[in-house]
Design a protein around this motif. Structure first.
Motif, PDB file in Angstrom:
ATOM      1  N   ILE A  68       0.808  -1.222   0.000  1.00 26.18           N
ATOM      2  CA  ILE A  68       0.000   0.000   0.000  1.00 26.18           C
ATOM      3  C   ILE A  68       0.844   1.276   0.000  1.00 26.18           C
ATOM      4  O   ILE A  68       0.289   2.368   0.127  1.00 26.18           O
ATOM      5  CB  ILE A  68      -0.968   0.032   1.204  1.00 26.18           C
ATOM      6  CG1 ILE A  68      -0.197  -0.013   2.523  1.00 26.18           C
ATOM      7  CG2 ILE A  68      -1.991  -1.083   1.104  1.00 26.18           C
ATOM      8  CD1 ILE A  68      -1.027   0.407   3.708  1.00 26.18           C
ATOM      9  N   GLU A  69       2.159   1.160  -0.140  1.00 24.40           N
ATOM     10  CA  GLU A  69       2.999   2.358  -0.132  1.00 24.40           C
ATOM     11  C   GLU A  69       2.580   3.331  -1.225  1.00 24.40           C
ATOM     12  O   GLU A  69       2.487   4.540  -0.995  1.00 24.40           O
ATOM     13  CB  GLU A  69       4.465   1.974  -0.313  1.00 24.40           C
ATOM     14  CG  GLU A  69       5.084   1.239   0.863  1.00 24.40           C
ATOM     15  CD  GLU A  69       5.294   2.124   2.076  1.00 24.40           C
ATOM     16  OE1 GLU A  69       4.978   3.329   2.020  1.00 24.40           O
ATOM     17  OE2 GLU A  69       5.778   1.605   3.097  1.00 24.40           O
ATOM     18  N   GLU A  70       2.325   2.819  -2.425  1.00 26.42           N
ATOM     19  CA  GLU A  70       1.929   3.684  -3.530  1.00 26.42           C
ATOM     20  C   GLU A  70       0.593   4.358  -3.237  1.00 26.42           C
ATOM     21  O   GLU A  70       0.381   5.532  -3.565  1.00 26.42           O
ATOM     22  CB  GLU A  70       1.850   2.872  -4.819  1.00 26.42           C
ATOM     23  CG  GLU A  70       1.582   3.716  -6.049  1.00 26.42           C
ATOM     24  CD  GLU A  70       1.483   2.886  -7.319  1.00 26.42           C
ATOM     25  OE1 GLU A  70       1.163   3.464  -8.381  1.00 26.42           O
ATOM     26  OE2 GLU A  70       1.716   1.655  -7.250  1.00 26.42           O
ATOM     27  N   LEU A  71      -0.324   3.618  -2.603  1.00 24.48           N
ATOM     28  CA  LEU A  71      -1.623   4.192  -2.269  1.00 24.48           C
ATOM     29  C   LEU A  71      -1.489   5.276  -1.212  1.00 24.48           C
ATOM     30  O   LEU A  71      -2.136   6.332  -1.301  1.00 24.48           O
ATOM     31  CB  LEU A  71      -2.565   3.087  -1.788  1.00 24.48           C
ATOM     32  CG  LEU A  71      -3.978   3.515  -1.384  1.00 24.48           C
ATOM     33  CD1 LEU A  71      -4.676   4.248  -2.510  1.00 24.48           C
ATOM     34  CD2 LEU A  71      -4.793   2.306  -0.933  1.00 24.48           C
ATOM     35  N   HIS A 179      -4.846   1.467  -5.658  1.00 18.68           N
ATOM     36  CA  HIS A 179      -5.751   0.734  -4.775  1.00 18.68           C
ATOM     37  C   HIS A 179      -5.637  -0.774  -4.956  1.00 18.68           C
ATOM     38  O   HIS A 179      -6.141  -1.537  -4.139  1.00 18.68           O
ATOM     39  CB  HIS A 179      -7.192   1.186  -5.019  1.00 18.68           C
ATOM     40  CG  HIS A 179      -7.423   2.635  -4.739  1.00 18.68           C
ATOM     41  ND1 HIS A 179      -7.003   3.623  -5.594  1.00 18.68           N
ATOM     42  CD2 HIS A 179      -8.025   3.267  -3.691  1.00 18.68           C
ATOM     43  CE1 HIS A 179      -7.335   4.802  -5.094  1.00 18.68           C
ATOM     44  NE2 HIS A 179      -7.956   4.611  -3.944  1.00 18.68           N
ATOM     45  N   ARG A 180      -4.974  -1.208  -6.018  1.00 23.09           N
ATOM     46  CA  ARG A 180      -4.795  -2.649  -6.242  1.00 23.09           C
ATOM     47  C   ARG A 180      -4.074  -3.301  -5.069  1.00 23.09           C
ATOM     48  O   ARG A 180      -4.330  -4.457  -4.743  1.00 23.09           O
ATOM     49  CB  ARG A 180      -4.026  -2.903  -7.535  1.00 23.09           C
ATOM     50  CG  ARG A 180      -2.581  -2.401  -7.514  1.00 23.09           C
ATOM     51  CD  ARG A 180      -1.915  -2.555  -8.870  1.00 23.09           C
ATOM     52  NE  ARG A 180      -0.526  -2.098  -8.885  1.00 23.09           N
ATOM     53  CZ  ARG A 180      -0.158  -0.844  -9.071  1.00 23.09           C
ATOM     54  NH1 ARG A 180      -1.083   0.085  -9.270  1.00 23.09           N
ATOM     55  NH2 ARG A 180       1.118  -0.500  -9.070  1.00 23.09           N
ATOM     56  N   GLY A 181      -3.166  -2.549  -4.432  1.00 24.63           N
ATOM     57  CA  GLY A 181      -2.429  -3.105  -3.298  1.00 24.63           C
ATOM     58  C   GLY A 181      -3.327  -3.389  -2.114  1.00 24.63           C
ATOM     59  O   GLY A 181      -3.152  -4.395  -1.417  1.00 24.63           O
ATOM     60  N   ALA A 182      -4.318  -2.518  -1.875  1.00 21.60           N
ATOM     61  CA  ALA A 182      -5.246  -2.740  -0.768  1.00 21.60           C
ATOM     62  C   ALA A 182      -6.103  -3.966  -1.029  1.00 21.60           C
ATOM     63  O   ALA A 182      -6.355  -4.777  -0.133  1.00 21.60           O
ATOM     64  CB  ALA A 182      -6.121  -1.504  -0.561  1.00 21.60           C
ATOM     65  N   VAL A 183      -6.558  -4.146  -2.276  1.00 20.06           N
ATOM     66  CA  VAL A 183      -7.368  -5.323  -2.607  1.00 20.06           C
ATOM     67  C   VAL A 183      -6.514  -6.587  -2.521  1.00 20.06           C
ATOM     68  O   VAL A 183      -6.989  -7.639  -2.070  1.00 20.06           O
ATOM     69  CB  VAL A 183      -8.009  -5.169  -3.999  1.00 20.06           C
ATOM     70  CG1 VAL A 183      -8.832  -6.408  -4.349  1.00 20.06           C
ATOM     71  CG2 VAL A 183      -8.891  -3.921  -4.048  1.00 20.06           C
ATOM     72  N   ALA A 184      -5.250  -6.485  -2.925  1.00 13.70           N
ATOM     73  CA  ALA A 184      -4.356  -7.637  -2.808  1.00 13.70           C
ATOM     74  C   ALA A 184      -4.192  -8.042  -1.345  1.00 13.70           C
ATOM     75  O   ALA A 184      -4.130  -9.238  -1.018  1.00 13.70           O
ATOM     76  CB  ALA A 184      -3.003  -7.316  -3.428  1.00 13.70           C
TER      77      ALA A 184
END
Length: 232
Positions: A68-71, A179-184
Motif C-alpha cells: 500500500i505504499e503507492e496508495l 488501490h490494487r495493493g489494498a485489494v491484494a
C-alpha cells in the motif's frame, strides 16, 4: 491503547467459533480488513490523519505494508479535493472498478436484488443495520463487518465473492491504480493464491458479469452521497 485497539475499537476481532472459522491468524486478518475498509473508502481529512495509524497497525501484525505504499503516497501527493475527484471518477462513475461485489457476479440483473437482500439478512442477523448511503455489498462495508462484527460470516462473504475481489484487483492493476495493493491485501486473508489473469479467475468462478439490464445505474452522479460531491 495500542494501534491495533485504536484501529479495531477493541482488543481484537469479534467472537470466533473455532469449529467453523479456520483463519490461523484472525487478529491479523481483522487488522488488514479494517485498514483496507478505510483505504478503499471515500477519502476525507479524517482518513488522511489516520494513515500513520493504519501503517503502524499493519506493521504490527506483519502485513506487507509495501503493498500500500503507492496508495499512501496517492492520498498525500496532491490536494485533497483532487484526490476526492479522482476517487469519484474511478470508483463511482466507472464500472471498471466497481466496489460492489455483486456487480461482478450478477451485473445489473434481477438476481442481483436477491444477492443484495442476502447481504442485508446476514448483517441484520448480527444486529448490524446497513445504512442507506451504500448498497450492502459495498466492499469497505463488508470488510468492516468482517473485521469488527462477525469474522466467520464476513469471511464467508469475502470467500463467496472471491472472484469479484480478484476481478477488481486485476482491473485496478491493469489501469495502474494504487488501490490494487489494498485489494491484494484483502485477498491475502483468504485461502489460496490469487489468479494471475482474468481467464484464470473465470475458470475459478465459472461466471462473469451478466449483461441483462433492468435499468439499475448506481453510477449516476445524482445518486452519490452528498459528501462525494461537496468540497470538504
Amino acid at each position: 491503547m495500542g494501534v491495533l485497539e485504536k484501529l479495531l475499537g477493541k482488543a481484537g476481532p469479534g467472537t470466533v467459533d473455532p469449529g467453523t472459522y479456520t483463519d490461523t491468524d484472525p487478529r491479523r486478518s481483522a487488522v488488514i480488513r479494517q485498514a483496507t475498509a478505510l483505504l478503499l473508502g471515500y477519502p476525507d481529512r479524517q482518513l488522511l490523519t489516520m494513515l500513520p495509524t493504519l501503517r503502524a497497525a499493519l506493521e504490527e501484525v506483519a502485513a506487507p505494508v509495501e503493498e500500500i505504499e503507492e496508495l499512501l503516497d496517492w492520498f498525500t501527493a496532491r490536494p485533497l479535493e483532487q484526490v476526492q475527484a479522482d476517487y469519484v471518477q474511478e470508483f463511482d462513475l466507472s464500472r471498471r472498478h466497481s466496489l460492489h461485489l455483486t456487480y461482478w457476479t450478477d451485473g445489473d440483473t434481477r438476481r442481483r436484488g436477491e444477492a443484495l437482500a442476502a447481504f442485508k439478512e446476514i448483517y441484520r442477523s448480527h444486529g448490524a443495520e446497513p445504512g442507506e448511503s451504500e448498497l450492502p455489498d459495498y466492499l469497505p462495508l463488508v470488510l468492516e463487518f468482517a473485521a469488527k462484527v462477525s469474522p466467520e460470516d464476513g469471511y464467508e462473504l469475502l470467500q463467496r465473492y472471491r472472484p469479484s475481489l480478484e476481478l477488481l484487483r486485476l482491473a485496478l492493476r491493469d489501469d495502474h491504480l494504487p488501490h490494487r495493493g489494498a485489494v491484494a491485501l484483502v485477498c491475502s486473508t483468504l485461502p489460496g493464491v490469487s489468479p494471475e489473469d482474468r481467464d484464470a479467475v473465470m475458470r475459478m468462478a465459472g461466471y462473469g458479469p451478466p449483461t441483462e439490464s433492468v435499468g439499475l445505474d448506481p453510477y449516476d452522479p445524482r445518486l452519490l452521497p452528498v459528501s462525494r460531491r461537496s468540497t470538504p
